[in-house]
Design a protein around this motif. Structure first.
Motif, short mmCIF file in Angstrom:
data_model
loop_
_atom_site.label_atom_id
_atom_site.label_comp_id
_atom_site.label_asym_id
_atom_site.label_seq_id
_atom_site.Cartn_x
_atom_site.Cartn_y
_atom_site.Cartn_z
N LEU A 198 0.79 -1.22 0.00
CA LEU A 198 0.00 0.00 0.00
C LEU A 198 0.83 1.27 0.00
O LEU A 198 0.27 2.37 -0.07
CB LEU A 198 -0.94 0.02 1.21
N LYS A 199 2.12 1.14 0.08
CA LYS A 199 3.00 2.29 0.25
C LYS A 199 2.79 3.37 -0.80
O LYS A 199 2.80 4.57 -0.48
CB LYS A 199 4.45 1.83 0.25
N SER A 200 2.60 2.96 -2.04
CA SER A 200 2.50 3.93 -3.12
C SER A 200 1.24 4.79 -3.03
O SER A 200 1.18 5.86 -3.64
CB SER A 200 2.55 3.23 -4.48
N ARG A 201 0.24 4.32 -2.29
CA ARG A 201 -1.01 5.05 -2.20
C ARG A 201 -1.32 5.60 -0.82
O ARG A 201 -2.35 6.23 -0.62
CB ARG A 201 -2.18 4.14 -2.61
N THR A 202 -0.44 5.36 0.14
CA THR A 202 -0.74 5.65 1.54
C THR A 202 0.14 6.76 2.09
O THR A 202 1.35 6.81 1.82
CB THR A 202 -0.56 4.39 2.40
N SER A 203 -0.49 7.64 2.85
CA SER A 203 0.25 8.68 3.55
C SER A 203 -0.35 8.85 4.95
O SER A 203 -1.56 8.99 5.09
CB SER A 203 0.19 10.00 2.79
N ILE A 204 0.50 8.80 5.95
CA ILE A 204 0.08 9.00 7.33
C ILE A 204 0.77 10.25 7.87
O ILE A 204 1.99 10.39 7.74
CB ILE A 204 0.40 7.77 8.21
N SER A 205 0.00 11.11 8.47
CA SER A 205 0.53 12.33 9.03
C SER A 205 -0.09 12.56 10.41
O SER A 205 -0.94 11.79 10.85
CB SER A 205 0.25 13.52 8.11
N ARG A 206 0.36 13.62 11.08
CA ARG A 206 -0.19 13.88 12.40
C ARG A 206 -0.28 15.37 12.66
O ARG A 206 0.40 16.19 12.03
CB ARG A 206 0.67 13.22 13.48
N ASP A 207 -1.14 15.70 13.59
CA ASP A 207 -1.27 17.06 14.09
C ASP A 207 -1.10 16.97 15.60
O ASP A 207 -2.03 16.59 16.32
CB ASP A 207 -2.63 17.64 13.73
N THR A 208 0.09 17.28 16.07
CA THR A 208 0.37 17.10 17.49
C THR A 208 -0.41 18.08 18.36
O THR A 208 -0.69 17.79 19.52
CB THR A 208 1.87 17.25 17.77
N SER A 209 -0.76 19.24 17.82
CA SER A 209 -1.53 20.20 18.59
C SER A 209 -2.93 19.69 18.89
O SER A 209 -3.54 20.10 19.88
CB SER A 209 -1.60 21.54 17.87
N LYS A 210 -3.43 18.80 18.03
CA LYS A 210 -4.75 18.21 18.24
C LYS A 210 -4.66 16.77 18.74
O LYS A 210 -5.70 16.14 18.98
CB LYS A 210 -5.55 18.24 16.94
N ASN A 211 -3.44 16.26 18.88
CA ASN A 211 -3.22 14.89 19.32
C ASN A 211 -4.00 13.90 18.46
O ASN A 211 -4.72 13.03 18.95
CB ASN A 211 -3.60 14.71 20.80
N GLN A 212 -3.82 14.02 17.16
CA GLN A 212 -4.50 13.14 16.24
C GLN A 212 -3.59 12.82 15.06
O GLN A 212 -2.63 13.55 14.78
CB GLN A 212 -5.81 13.76 15.75
N PHE A 213 -3.90 11.73 14.39
CA PHE A 213 -3.16 11.38 13.18
C PHE A 213 -4.12 10.96 12.09
O PHE A 213 -5.25 10.55 12.36
CB PHE A 213 -2.08 10.32 13.46
N THR A 214 -3.66 11.08 10.86
CA THR A 214 -4.53 10.99 9.70
C THR A 214 -4.00 9.97 8.69
O THR A 214 -2.79 9.88 8.47
CB THR A 214 -4.67 12.36 9.02
N LEU A 215 -4.91 9.24 8.10
CA LEU A 215 -4.62 8.33 7.00
C LEU A 215 -5.16 8.92 5.71
O LEU A 215 -6.32 9.35 5.67
CB LEU A 215 -5.26 6.97 7.25
N GLN A 216 -4.35 8.93 4.68
CA GLN A 216 -4.80 9.27 3.35
C GLN A 216 -4.48 8.11 2.42
O GLN A 216 -3.33 7.68 2.33
CB GLN A 216 -4.15 10.56 2.84
#
Length: 124
Positions: free
Chosen positions: A65-83
């Motif tokens: 899935l690497k070619s289509r996946t991106s994981i990031s985070r917003d530490t100020s909101k204590n959350q992380f995101t999958l795209q």
């Protein structure tokens, strides 16, 4: 005491990008030495580890899935995101976020906390 909660769209059109957010409470996503993963389960199939973001911000992805996946985070909101880009009906699944250790990378059974999951359907 750690709680994770997934949020995002339940329905996505083919070729679009799926974006899901995991909100974490009771613990910081920057705390040593935890890893925050996305895991999914398609209908009739087993759990599939997708990727993770570490306490340090480093990211790790399943080779399939690497070619289509991106994981990031917003530490100020204590959350992380999958795209997940270029989705197809094969991406229809229950999506979970979960907390684990280093040994959880690439695994689906090394986690101490799980979100309840969010059902995502890819359909036109």
């Amino acid at each position: 005491q750690v709680q994770l909660q997934e949020s995002g769209p339940g329905l996505v059109k083919p070729s679009q990008t799926l974006s899901l957010t995991c909100a974490v409470s009771g613990g910081s996503i920057t705390t040593n030495y935890y890893y925050w993963s996305w895991i999914r389960q398609p209908p009739g199939k087993g759990l599939e580890w997708m990727g993770a973001i570490a306490f340090s911000g480093s990211t790790y992805y399943s080779p399939s899935l690497k070619s289509r996946t991106s994981i990031s985070r917003d530490t100020s909101k204590n959350q992380f995101t999958l795209q997940l880009s270029s989705v197809t009906p094969e991406d229809t699944a229950m999506y979970h976020c979960a907390r684990g250790s280093l040994s959880g990378l690439g695994s689906t059974n090394e986690y101490d906390y799980w979100g309840q999951g969010i059902q995502v359907t890819v359909s036109s």
